[in-house]
Motif scaffolding. Structure first.
Motif, PDB file in Angstrom:
ATOM      1  N   LEU A 268       0.828  -1.207   0.000  1.00 31.61           N
ATOM      2  CA  LEU A 268       0.000   0.000   0.000  1.00 31.61           C
ATOM      3  C   LEU A 268       0.864   1.259   0.000  1.00 31.61           C
ATOM      4  CD1 LEU A 268      -2.799  -1.062   2.518  1.00 31.61           C
ATOM      5  CD2 LEU A 268      -3.036  -0.727   0.052  1.00 31.61           C
ATOM      6  N   PHE A 269       1.969   1.217   0.741  1.00 32.71           N
ATOM      7  CA  PHE A 269       2.917   2.337   0.739  1.00 32.71           C
ATOM      8  C   PHE A 269       3.501   2.543  -0.652  1.00 32.71           C
ATOM      9  CE2 PHE A 269       7.411   3.549   0.912  1.00 32.71           C
ATOM     10  CZ  PHE A 269       7.327   4.800   1.508  1.00 32.71           C
ATOM     11  N   LEU A 270       3.881   1.464  -1.303  1.00 31.19           N
ATOM     12  CA  LEU A 270       4.451   1.566  -2.651  1.00 31.19           C
ATOM     13  C   LEU A 270       3.433   2.092  -3.653  1.00 31.19           C
ATOM     14  CD1 LEU A 270       6.582  -1.698  -3.009  1.00 31.19           C
ATOM     15  CD2 LEU A 270       7.384   0.635  -2.628  1.00 31.19           C
ATOM     16  N   ILE A 271       2.199   1.650  -3.536  1.00 30.89           N
ATOM     17  CA  ILE A 271       1.153   2.112  -4.452  1.00 30.89           C
ATOM     18  C   ILE A 271       0.992   3.620  -4.362  1.00 30.89           C
ATOM     19  CG2 ILE A 271      -1.347   2.088  -4.866  1.00 30.89           C
ATOM     20  CD1 ILE A 271      -1.322  -0.866  -4.148  1.00 30.89           C
ATOM     21  N   GLU A 272       0.933   4.145  -3.148  1.00 27.65           N
ATOM     22  CA  GLU A 272       0.807   5.589  -2.967  1.00 27.65           C
ATOM     23  C   GLU A 272       2.040   6.313  -3.487  1.00 27.65           C
ATOM     24  OE1 GLU A 272       0.319   9.552  -1.629  1.00 27.65           O
ATOM     25  OE2 GLU A 272      -1.033   7.968  -2.325  1.00 27.65           O
ATOM     26  N   SER A 273       3.223   5.769  -3.217  1.00 26.26           N
ATOM     27  CA  SER A 273       4.465   6.416  -3.628  1.00 26.26           C
ATOM     28  C   SER A 273       4.589   6.491  -5.141  1.00 26.26           C
ATOM     29  CB  SER A 273       5.670   5.652  -3.049  1.00 26.26           C
ATOM     30  OG  SER A 273       5.604   5.598  -1.651  1.00 26.26           O
ATOM     31  N   ILE A 274       4.201   5.414  -5.825  1.00 27.95           N
ATOM     32  CA  ILE A 274       4.357   5.356  -7.279  1.00 27.95           C
ATOM     33  C   ILE A 274       3.294   6.180  -7.995  1.00 27.95           C
ATOM     34  CG2 ILE A 274       4.274   3.811  -9.278  1.00 27.95           C
ATOM     35  CD1 ILE A 274       5.482   1.643  -7.448  1.00 27.95           C
ATOM     36  N   THR A 275       2.052   6.057  -7.548  1.00 23.38           N
ATOM     37  CA  THR A 275       0.965   6.732  -8.257  1.00 23.38           C
ATOM     38  C   THR A 275       0.908   8.224  -7.973  1.00 23.38           C
ATOM     39  OG1 THR A 275      -0.611   6.218  -6.470  1.00 23.38           O
ATOM     40  CG2 THR A 275      -0.439   4.646  -8.297  1.00 23.38           C
ATOM     41  N   ALA A 276       1.522   8.673  -6.871  1.00 23.85           N
ATOM     42  CA  ALA A 276       1.460  10.101  -6.514  1.00 23.85           C
ATOM     43  C   ALA A 276       2.126  10.988  -7.557  1.00 23.85           C
ATOM     44  CB  ALA A 276       2.104  10.328  -5.154  1.00 23.85           C
ATOM     45  N   SER A 277       3.111  10.452  -8.272  1.00 31.81           N
ATOM     46  CA  SER A 277       3.842  11.245  -9.260  1.00 31.81           C
ATOM     47  C   SER A 277       3.409  10.947 -10.699  1.00 31.81           C
ATOM     48  CB  SER A 277       5.351  10.991  -9.116  1.00 31.81           C
ATOM     49  OG  SER A 277       5.655   9.608  -9.272  1.00 31.81           O
ATOM     50  N   THR A 278       2.275  10.294 -10.876  1.00 29.82           N
ATOM     51  CA  THR A 278       1.777   9.970 -12.210  1.00 29.82           C
ATOM     52  C   THR A 278       0.565  10.829 -12.551  1.00 29.82           C
ATOM     53  OG1 THR A 278       0.349   8.211 -11.347  1.00 29.82           O
ATOM     54  CG2 THR A 278       2.577   7.583 -12.025  1.00 29.82           C
ATOM     55  N   ASP A 279       0.303  10.961 -13.827  1.00 31.96           N
ATOM     56  CA  ASP A 279      -0.859  11.728 -14.287  1.00 31.96           C
ATOM     57  C   ASP A 279      -2.018  10.785 -14.578  1.00 31.96           C
ATOM     58  OD1 ASP A 279       0.510  14.145 -14.185  1.00 31.96           O
ATOM     59  OD2 ASP A 279       1.345  13.871 -16.197  1.00 31.96           O
ATOM     60  N   GLY A 280      -3.141  11.031 -13.918  1.00 34.01           N
ATOM     61  CA  GLY A 280      -4.337  10.251 -14.180  1.00 34.01           C
ATOM     62  C   GLY A 280      -4.531   9.040 -13.293  1.00 34.01           C
ATOM     63  N   TYR A 281      -3.496   8.685 -12.507  1.00 31.39           N
ATOM     64  CA  TYR A 281      -3.605   7.487 -11.667  1.00 31.39           C
ATOM     65  C   TYR A 281      -3.462   7.812 -10.184  1.00 31.39           C
ATOM     66  CZ  TYR A 281      -3.024   4.989 -16.069  1.00 31.39           C
ATOM     67  OH  TYR A 281      -3.189   4.523 -17.346  1.00 31.39           O
ATOM     68  N   GLU A 282      -3.468   9.105  -9.847  1.00 31.98           N
ATOM     69  CA  GLU A 282      -3.288   9.484  -8.444  1.00 31.98           C
ATOM     70  C   GLU A 282      -4.367   8.902  -7.547  1.00 31.98           C
ATOM     71  OE1 GLU A 282      -3.662  11.551 -10.949  1.00 31.98           O
ATOM     72  OE2 GLU A 282      -2.049  13.044 -11.042  1.00 31.98           O
ATOM     73  N   TRP A 283      -5.577   8.719  -8.121  1.00 32.82           N
ATOM     74  CA  TRP A 283      -6.700   8.234  -7.314  1.00 32.82           C
ATOM     75  C   TRP A 283      -6.460   6.843  -6.757  1.00 32.82           C
ATOM     76  CZ3 TRP A 283      -9.034   3.732  -8.884  1.00 32.82           C
ATOM     77  CH2 TRP A 283      -8.771   3.330 -10.209  1.00 32.82           C
ATOM     78  N   ILE A 284      -5.603   6.054  -7.421  1.00 29.37           N
ATOM     79  CA  ILE A 284      -5.340   4.696  -6.950  1.00 29.37           C
ATOM     80  C   ILE A 284      -4.683   4.734  -5.574  1.00 29.37           C
ATOM     81  CG2 ILE A 284      -4.106   2.545  -7.429  1.00 29.37           C
ATOM     82  CD1 ILE A 284      -4.309   3.167 -10.386  1.00 29.37           C
ATOM     83  N   GLY A 285      -3.864   5.759  -5.352  1.00 33.16           N
ATOM     84  CA  GLY A 285      -3.177   5.873  -4.074  1.00 33.16           C
ATOM     85  C   GLY A 285      -4.099   6.117  -2.902  1.00 33.16           C
ATOM     86  N   SER A 286      -5.355   6.465  -3.170  1.00 33.30           N
ATOM     87  CA  SER A 286      -6.294   6.742  -2.077  1.00 33.30           C
ATOM     88  C   SER A 286      -6.655   5.498  -1.274  1.00 33.30           C
ATOM     89  CB  SER A 286      -7.570   7.386  -2.627  1.00 33.30           C
ATOM     90  OG  SER A 286      -8.226   6.509  -3.530  1.00 33.30           O
ATOM     91  N   ILE A 287      -6.296   4.310  -1.775  1.00 33.60           N
ATOM     92  CA  ILE A 287      -6.561   3.085  -1.014  1.00 33.60           C
ATOM     93  C   ILE A 287      -5.506   2.866   0.064  1.00 33.60           C
ATOM     94  CG2 ILE A 287      -7.680   2.013  -2.996  1.00 33.60           C
ATOM     95  CD1 ILE A 287      -5.179   0.272  -3.332  1.00 33.60           C
TER      96      ILE A 287
END
Length: 263
Positions: free
Chosen positions: A197-216
């Motif tokens: 879950l930490f990795l998901i937030e870290s990776i998606t936070a710097s992407t365009d259009g996929y930031e919402w995935i990090g909300s989990i």
């Protein structure tokens, strides 16, 4: 009332004190190195890291005492390592009692399974609260010892707002503990879940259009750098984390009440 919670809390007391002392000493060691950062090429250091790493740990502000603390202590030790630890501890709680057949003895007493889960969670909250009461004192003392200053309000808030985050990680481990009855497997699974879950937030936070995935991810709702460097408090994130904790603990109670122990 609360006999299970008191027993479990007392059983974890020594480990909690040792952990608080360990983190406090580690924080002081980190702080002792801060004065030497004045001669370092911080801009080049920051640019050397990939964008995802910069986003995950907020290293852009490492040149200030607030940024240094956020990165070295709170982003890495507090958010990641302590988050993994509380999930690990929670995952081994009920699963460990089931595996050692201690749970059969507990349930032979006039207590419901739901009460066992709730009181176990209450006991797991004690280390979270104790660490957040002890460690900031050591950190503040260390900051003063090296001749720096920091906002007491921001330091207090970085710990206060970490409580919902750590409780959410605890609830993840507890939910896994009632499903997986082997303590070692449950603990490893809890660590893997929180880390992924930490990795998901870290990776998606710097992407365009996929930031919402990090909300989990729980880390999406707790940012030590924003608190210490910018003085920004995410109260909404704290509410989300507390709500998620409530749901997970309730789910753990239901699953434990309906499951077959030792199956």
């Amino acid at each position: 009332m609360l006999e299970i919670a008191r027993y479990e809390a007392e059983r974890r007391l020594r480990g909690t004190v040792a952990l608080a002392v360990g983190i406090g000493v580690l924080s002081l060691v980190f702080l002792a190195f801060f004065p030497s950062f004045g001669d370092a090429d911080l801009e080049g250091l920051v640019e050397a890291y990939p964008p995802a790493f910069q986003e995950a740990f907020g290293i852009q502000a490492i040149g200030t005492i607030e940024g240094f603390l956020a990165i070295e202590v709170y982003q890495f030790v507090w958010l990641l390592l302590l988050g993994l630890y509380v999930a690990y501890a929670a995952a081994s709680s009920i699963a460990g009692d089931v595996e050692r057949d201690r749970m059969d003895l507990v349930l032979s007493l006039p207590v419901s399974r739901g009460r066992v889960v709730l009181e176990t969670f209450a006991a797991l909250c004690v280390p979270v609260l104790a660490l957040n009461a002890i460690v900031p004192v050591a950190v503040y003392g260390g900051v003063l010892a090296i001749g720096e200053s920091i906002s007491v309000a921001d330091l207090a808030m970085v710990h206060l707002l970490s409580i919902p985050y750590l409780l959410a990680c605890t609830a993840i481990g507890l939910a896994i503990s009632v499903v997986v009855t082997r303590a070692s497997v449950a603990s490893r699974l809890a660590i893997a879940t929180v880390f992924v879950l930490f990795l998901i937030e870290s990776i998606t936070a710097s992407t365009d259009g996929y930031e919402w995935i990090g909300s989990i991810s729980p880390t999406h709702y707790y940012d030590p750098t924003a608190i210490l460097v910018d003085g920004t408090y995410d109260w909404g994130g704290a509410v989300v984390l507390l709500a998620a904790t409530t749901v997970l603990v309730f789910l753990a109670s239901v699953l434990f009440a309906q499951g077959d122990i030792g199956s």
